[in-house]
Design a protein around this motif. Structure first.
Motif, PDB file in Angstrom:
ATOM      1  N   ASP A 145       0.983  -1.176   0.214  1.00 62.11           N
ATOM      2  CA  ASP A 145      -0.072   0.020   0.001  1.00 62.11           C
ATOM      3  C   ASP A 145       1.319   1.518  -0.074  1.00 62.11           C
ATOM      4  OD1 ASP A 145      -2.277   2.129   0.017  1.00 62.11           O
ATOM      5  OD2 ASP A 145      -1.800   1.571   2.439  1.00 62.11           O
ATOM      6  N   GLN A 146       0.554   2.294  -0.676  1.00 59.05           N
ATOM      7  CA  GLN A 146       1.654   3.362  -0.971  1.00 59.05           C
ATOM      8  C   GLN A 146       0.517   4.527  -1.301  1.00 59.05           C
ATOM      9  OE1 GLN A 146       4.899   3.296  -2.733  1.00 59.05           O
ATOM     10  NE2 GLN A 146       4.660   1.323  -3.743  1.00 59.05           N
ATOM     11  N   ASN A 147       0.941   6.130  -0.241  1.00 56.80           N
ATOM     12  CA  ASN A 147       0.069   7.113  -0.331  1.00 56.80           C
ATOM     13  C   ASN A 147       1.060   8.118  -1.011  1.00 56.80           C
ATOM     14  OD1 ASN A 147      -2.843   6.031   0.191  1.00 56.80           O
ATOM     15  ND2 ASN A 147      -1.464   5.053   1.370  1.00 56.80           N
ATOM     16  N   HIS A 148       0.396   9.194  -2.071  1.00 57.15           N
ATOM     17  CA  HIS A 148       1.459  10.479  -2.090  1.00 57.15           C
ATOM     18  C   HIS A 148       0.535  11.556  -1.507  1.00 57.15           C
ATOM     19  CE1 HIS A 148       3.366  13.468  -5.066  1.00 57.15           C
ATOM     20  NE2 HIS A 148       4.018  13.243  -3.826  1.00 57.15           N
ATOM     21  N   TYR A 149       0.596  12.135  -0.975  1.00 62.83           N
ATOM     22  CA  TYR A 149      -0.066  13.716  -0.633  1.00 62.83           C
ATOM     23  C   TYR A 149       0.101  14.735  -0.937  1.00 62.83           C
ATOM     24  CZ  TYR A 149      -1.582  10.120   3.139  1.00 62.83           C
ATOM     25  OH  TYR A 149      -1.649   8.525   3.359  1.00 62.83           O
ATOM     26  N   GLU A 150      -0.850  15.476  -1.652  1.00 70.81           N
ATOM     27  CA  GLU A 150      -0.420  17.079  -1.844  1.00 70.81           C
ATOM     28  C   GLU A 150       0.254  17.824  -0.921  1.00 70.81           C
ATOM     29  OE1 GLU A 150      -3.749  19.290  -2.656  1.00 70.81           O
ATOM     30  OE2 GLU A 150      -4.970  17.805  -4.313  1.00 70.81           O
ATOM     31  N   THR A 151       0.977  17.349   0.689  1.00 69.30           N
ATOM     32  CA  THR A 151       1.437  18.213   0.915  1.00 69.30           C
ATOM     33  C   THR A 151       3.025  18.041   0.425  1.00 69.30           C
ATOM     34  OG1 THR A 151       1.506  16.327   2.488  1.00 69.30           O
ATOM     35  CG2 THR A 151      -0.607  18.048   2.492  1.00 69.30           C
ATOM     36  N   GLY A 152       2.970  16.742   0.079  1.00 74.11           N
ATOM     37  CA  GLY A 152       4.809  16.536  -0.494  1.00 74.11           C
ATOM     38  C   GLY A 152       5.090  15.394   0.195  1.00 74.11           C
ATOM     39  N   GLN A 173      -0.205  -5.129  12.313  1.00 68.92           N
ATOM     40  CA  GLN A 173      -0.304  -5.367  11.483  1.00 68.92           C
ATOM     41  C   GLN A 173       1.024  -5.884  10.407  1.00 68.92           C
ATOM     42  OE1 GLN A 173      -3.066  -7.400  11.394  1.00 68.92           O
ATOM     43  NE2 GLN A 173      -3.724  -6.928  13.176  1.00 68.92           N
ATOM     44  N   HIS A 174       1.719  -4.702  10.748  1.00 68.09           N
ATOM     45  CA  HIS A 174       2.444  -4.786   9.318  1.00 68.09           C
ATOM     46  C   HIS A 174       3.270  -4.177   9.621  1.00 68.09           C
ATOM     47  CE1 HIS A 174      -0.873  -1.544   9.199  1.00 68.09           C
ATOM     48  NE2 HIS A 174       0.442  -0.367   8.937  1.00 68.09           N
ATOM     49  N   TYR A 175       4.296  -2.981   8.108  1.00 68.84           N
ATOM     50  CA  TYR A 175       5.289  -2.132   9.162  1.00 68.84           C
ATOM     51  C   TYR A 175       4.809  -1.343   8.508  1.00 68.84           C
ATOM     52  CZ  TYR A 175       8.394  -5.474  11.439  1.00 68.84           C
ATOM     53  OH  TYR A 175       9.164  -6.391  12.312  1.00 68.84           O
ATOM     54  N   SER A 176       5.543   0.444   8.526  1.00 65.53           N
ATOM     55  CA  SER A 176       5.182   1.288   7.193  1.00 65.53           C
ATOM     56  C   SER A 176       6.505   2.669   8.092  1.00 65.53           C
ATOM     57  CB  SER A 176       3.753   2.027   8.549  1.00 65.53           C
ATOM     58  OG  SER A 176       4.165   2.360  10.063  1.00 65.53           O
ATOM     59  N   TYR A 177       6.123   3.350   6.692  1.00 65.35           N
ATOM     60  CA  TYR A 177       7.279   4.229   6.520  1.00 65.35           C
ATOM     61  C   TYR A 177       6.731   5.322   6.439  1.00 65.35           C
ATOM     62  CZ  TYR A 177       6.581   4.012   1.700  1.00 65.35           C
ATOM     63  OH  TYR A 177       6.262   3.458   0.314  1.00 65.35           O
ATOM     64  N   GLY A 178       7.002   6.506   6.189  1.00 67.46           N
ATOM     65  CA  GLY A 178       6.422   7.924   5.976  1.00 67.46           C
ATOM     66  C   GLY A 178       7.234   9.210   6.182  1.00 67.46           C
ATOM     67  N   PHE A 179       7.550   9.726   5.114  1.00 68.21           N
ATOM     68  CA  PHE A 179       8.623  11.114   4.662  1.00 68.21           C
ATOM     69  C   PHE A 179       8.243  12.315   3.603  1.00 68.21           C
ATOM     70  CE2 PHE A 179      10.517   7.068   4.320  1.00 68.21           C
ATOM     71  CZ  PHE A 179      10.387   7.162   2.818  1.00 68.21           C
ATOM     72  N   ARG A 180       8.927  12.898   4.012  1.00 68.82           N
ATOM     73  CA  ARG A 180       8.672  14.384   2.647  1.00 68.82           C
ATOM     74  C   ARG A 180       9.073  13.595   1.338  1.00 68.82           C
ATOM     75  NH1 ARG A 180       4.456  17.898   3.293  1.00 68.82           N
ATOM     76  NH2 ARG A 180       4.239  18.150   5.614  1.00 68.82           N
ATOM     77  N   GLU A 181       8.057  13.721   0.659  1.00 70.80           N
ATOM     78  CA  GLU A 181       9.238  12.725  -0.685  1.00 70.80           C
ATOM     79  C   GLU A 181      10.644  13.922  -1.053  1.00 70.80           C
ATOM     80  OE1 GLU A 181       7.546  14.429  -4.471  1.00 70.80           O
ATOM     81  OE2 GLU A 181       6.512  15.453  -3.814  1.00 70.80           O
ATOM     82  N   ARG A 182      10.845  14.993  -0.972  1.00 70.75           N
ATOM     83  CA  ARG A 182      11.981  16.253  -0.595  1.00 70.75           C
ATOM     84  C   ARG A 182      13.235  14.864  -0.135  1.00 70.75           C
ATOM     85  NH1 ARG A 182      14.577  19.859  -3.752  1.00 70.75           N
ATOM     86  NH2 ARG A 182      15.772  21.384  -2.700  1.00 70.75           N
ATOM     87  N   ARG A 183      13.133  14.310   0.664  1.00 72.25           N
ATOM     88  CA  ARG A 183      14.127  13.941   1.734  1.00 72.25           C
ATOM     89  C   ARG A 183      14.328  12.638   1.013  1.00 72.25           C
ATOM     90  NH1 ARG A 183      12.331  10.996   7.344  1.00 72.25           N
ATOM     91  NH2 ARG A 183      14.847  10.539   7.006  1.00 72.25           N
ATOM     92  N   VAL A 184      13.698  12.315  -0.246  1.00 70.84           N
ATOM     93  CA  VAL A 184      14.168  11.426  -0.458  1.00 70.84           C
ATOM     94  C   VAL A 184      15.197  12.008  -2.291  1.00 70.84           C
ATOM     95  CG1 VAL A 184      13.396   9.864  -2.595  1.00 70.84           C
ATOM     96  CG2 VAL A 184      11.971   9.985  -0.609  1.00 70.84           C
ATOM     97  N   GLU A 185      14.402  13.041  -2.563  1.00 74.66           N
ATOM     98  CA  GLU A 185      15.103  14.318  -3.374  1.00 74.66           C
ATOM     99  C   GLU A 185      17.239  13.930  -2.884  1.00 74.66           C
ATOM    100  OE1 GLU A 185      12.791  17.267  -4.569  1.00 74.66           O
ATOM    101  OE2 GLU A 185      11.445  15.881  -5.293  1.00 74.66           O
ATOM    102  N   ILE A 186      17.274  14.542  -1.305  1.00 78.40           N
ATOM    103  CA  ILE A 186      18.592  15.166  -1.253  1.00 78.40           C
ATOM    104  C   ILE A 186      18.803  14.052  -1.289  1.00 78.40           C
ATOM    105  CG2 ILE A 186      19.615  15.922   0.962  1.00 78.40           C
ATOM    106  CD1 ILE A 186      17.630  18.047  -0.889  1.00 78.40           C
TER     107      ILE A 186
END
Length: 588
Positions: A465-472, A499-512
């Protein structure tokens, strides 16, 4: 009245050039002045400047291609306006660069200043930058004429010190106060409250050198009170409120000081009329609380008596109506010196800068005949590098074919980076601002990404399951069966849930993170070596750590930088043409 200059196309029947010996004539043909005429002077489109002149019947204008060329030559040869005037009249190099074969023409310094004024006024009124259009035409011509590949470029910025004296706060207050008093008629100045008129004297313009450190705060308060009183007194007087000196007075009051609201009447006040102070008729809001007089001119007793007479009450019972802001509360765009109201303040690497910032780009492909300056942009020195780059992105992409741009970490700017990607420009950063993540932590660049979607984690598994929000922000969930026994579990960025493992962060961190990963690539490190030459570009254009501007005002400083950039390109092209001529002669 505007007229195009076509006289240079007409060859003279008799001229000193025709009598030159062959060897001297050969040197002239390979001289920078001849190259200037061929590649700069003849390429200037004079018709763009026709709107600067009156349409009706009047004296014809001084040729525009000559005036634009003289601005370039001024910076190419580092001449003052007086030296440029005499160079136009007597220097055959300058005459040759303008397509002239003989002497006999005259010009005066005022012609240069009038032309600059026309350019500035036209840009302020219409927003059209005529000199920058000359630069764009020049860049396109050079790129085509010399077959320059501009797909790879490097960019850097530098500070330009404004042509002003750096004023302390106390001297700035005294300066704007003095300028306004000098614009007032003497009879009005003489009627002002005691102490204000003293600042019409130039002796009080450098108080920071005259006062002891302990005397400066009280003097600044006095100056602030005088400034506020004058603003209140003359803001409704159109004759004086429209003066530039009054605008500076009001600007400094707003930027350096703050008003303290009057206390409202309460039950303890028996009669509001008893609260009136001397001078309320001319300035109903409040009366200045102190006057400035040097210690040599007045004893403490005299000071006390004068203050009592001025305020009509004991000094201990008075309350201030204006205060001085703390230094940290003053905006960097505040007025630094009324001599150049557009210059701003910047503190960097332990140094204070007052003035402007220049942003320059050039080609850096090793196969080109010479490096071509492709962009020149000037703004106030509190402007971010990314904002300066933002203005040139569409132009550099469409007009020069830029695809790879080498910059430092100062150009990191989320919106600008997106715009570069939209224009198919890849930014290569020589450094990244901020701290590098701890080595024991897994980098967000370790997974395989398709934009904001994780294709596979470092162990090869895709989130269910993956999500990308307008907030980035991006988030996802991983199956427990994949993560429980994963060898990367201890260092991974996922967090265990029921029930699972999760992650969440700003896409800007991925770019850097991806940018840091590219920096560690040996091929990218080798490519980034081309960025080192950007410092030599800045030194060539502005010398070490920037230079002091010749002019005041952002538009004039910018136009000077544009003229300088064209001149540097001409010098580089001339060096190439001269070496080619020598090579052909040697081969022949």
């Amino acid at each position: 009245m505007f007229e195009e200059n076509n006289e240079h196309h007409q060859e003279k029947l008799f001229s000193p050039v025709k009598d030159l010996p062959p060897r001297i004539d050969e040197k002239l043909q390979n001289h920078w002045s001849t190259h200037f005429y061929q590649h700069i002077f003849t390429q200037i489109d004079e018709t763009k400047f026709g709107r600067l002149y009156h349409d009706g019947y009047s004296r014809p204008n001084k040729p525009v291609n000559e005036l634009v060329s003289l601005e370039i030559i001024k910076h190419l040869l580092d001449l003052s306006d007086e030296e440029l005037e005499y160079a136009y009249i007597f220097d055959f190099r300058v005459r040759n660069a303008l397509g002239k074969e003989t002497l006999g023409d005259n010009i005066c310094e005022k012609t240069f200043t009038n032309f600059r004024r026309r350019l500035m006024e036209h840009e302020e009124e219409t927003g059209q930058d005529l000199l920058h259009e000359v630069f764009e035409d020049h860049r396109s011509y050079f790129q085509d004429e010399f077959e320059i590949d501009a797909s790879t470029q490097r960019m850097d910025s530098t500070f330009i010190e404004a042509n002003i004296k750096q004023l302390s706060r106390v001297d700035l207050l005294a300066k704007v106060l003095h300028n306004f008093l000098c614009d007032l008629p003497k009879e009005i100045v003489q009627e002002l409250p005691a102490g204000i008129d003293e600042f019409a004297d130039t002796d009080n313009l450098e108080l920071s050198y005259q006062l002891e450190p302990g005397e400066i705060p009280a003097t600044m308060e006095t100056l602030a009170e005088h400034t506020a009183w004058l603003v209140d007194r003359f803001e409704d007087d159109d004759e004086y409120a429209e003066l530039e000196s009054f605008a500076h007075l009001q600007q400094v009051l707003d930027e350096q000081c703050y008003r303290i609201a009057e206390f409202e009447d309460d039950e303890d006040v028996d009669d509001s009329d008893d609260q009136r102070q001397p001078g309320d008729d001319s300035s109903p809001d409040w009366q200045p609380l102190r006057t400035y007089t040097s210690p040599e001119e007045k004893t403490e007793t005299d000071q006390s008596e004068e203050n009592t007479e001025l305020s009509g009450e004991d000094t201990d019972d008075r309350s201030d109506h204006v205060g001085l802001k703390e230094p940290d509360a003053i905006d960097s765009g505040s007025l630094q010196n009324p001599h150049d109201e557009e210059a701003t303040y910047r503190y960097k690497n332990g140094e204070d800068y007052h003035g402007y910032k220049a942003n320059v780009a050039e080609t850096c492909n090793g196969e080109n005949p010479f490096r071509l300056i492709t962009a020149i942009r000037v703004d106030t020195n509190n402007t971010d590098d990314g904002d300066l780059l933002d203005e040139d992105i569409p132009e550099l992409s469409a007009e020069t074919g830029l695809r790879d741009l080498l910059v430092d970490g100062g150009y990191t700017h989320k919106e600008v980076e997106k715009r570069c990607r939209d224009q198919e420009i890849t930014q290569h950063f020589s450094g990244i601002t901020g701290q590098r993540p701890a080595e024991e932590k897994m980098s967000l660049a370790a997974p395989e990404w398709d934009g904001t979607r994780m294709v596979a984690c470092p162990a090869g598994h895709e989130p269910f399951d993956q999500n990308h929000y307008e907030t980035g922000r991006i988030s996802g969930k991983m199956e427990k069966e994949f993560c429980d026994g994963c060898p990367h579990r201890e260092n991974c960025f996922v967090k265990e849930q029921q029930q699972h493992y999760s992650y969440g962060f700003r896409e800007r961190r991925v770019e850097i993170a991806q940018r840091r990963k590219r920096l560690d690539d040996p091929a990218e490190q080798e490519f980034l070596k081309l960025r080192a030459g950007a410092e030599s570009l800045i030194n060539e254009m502005y010398h070490k750590d920037g230079e002091k501007a010749t002019f005041t005002g952002k538009i004039k400083v910018k136009n000077g930088s544009i003229a300088k950039a064209i001149g540097r390109n001409l010098k580089r092209a001339s060096g190439f043409l001269e070496s080619e001529a020598k090579r052909e002669k040697s081969a022949g």
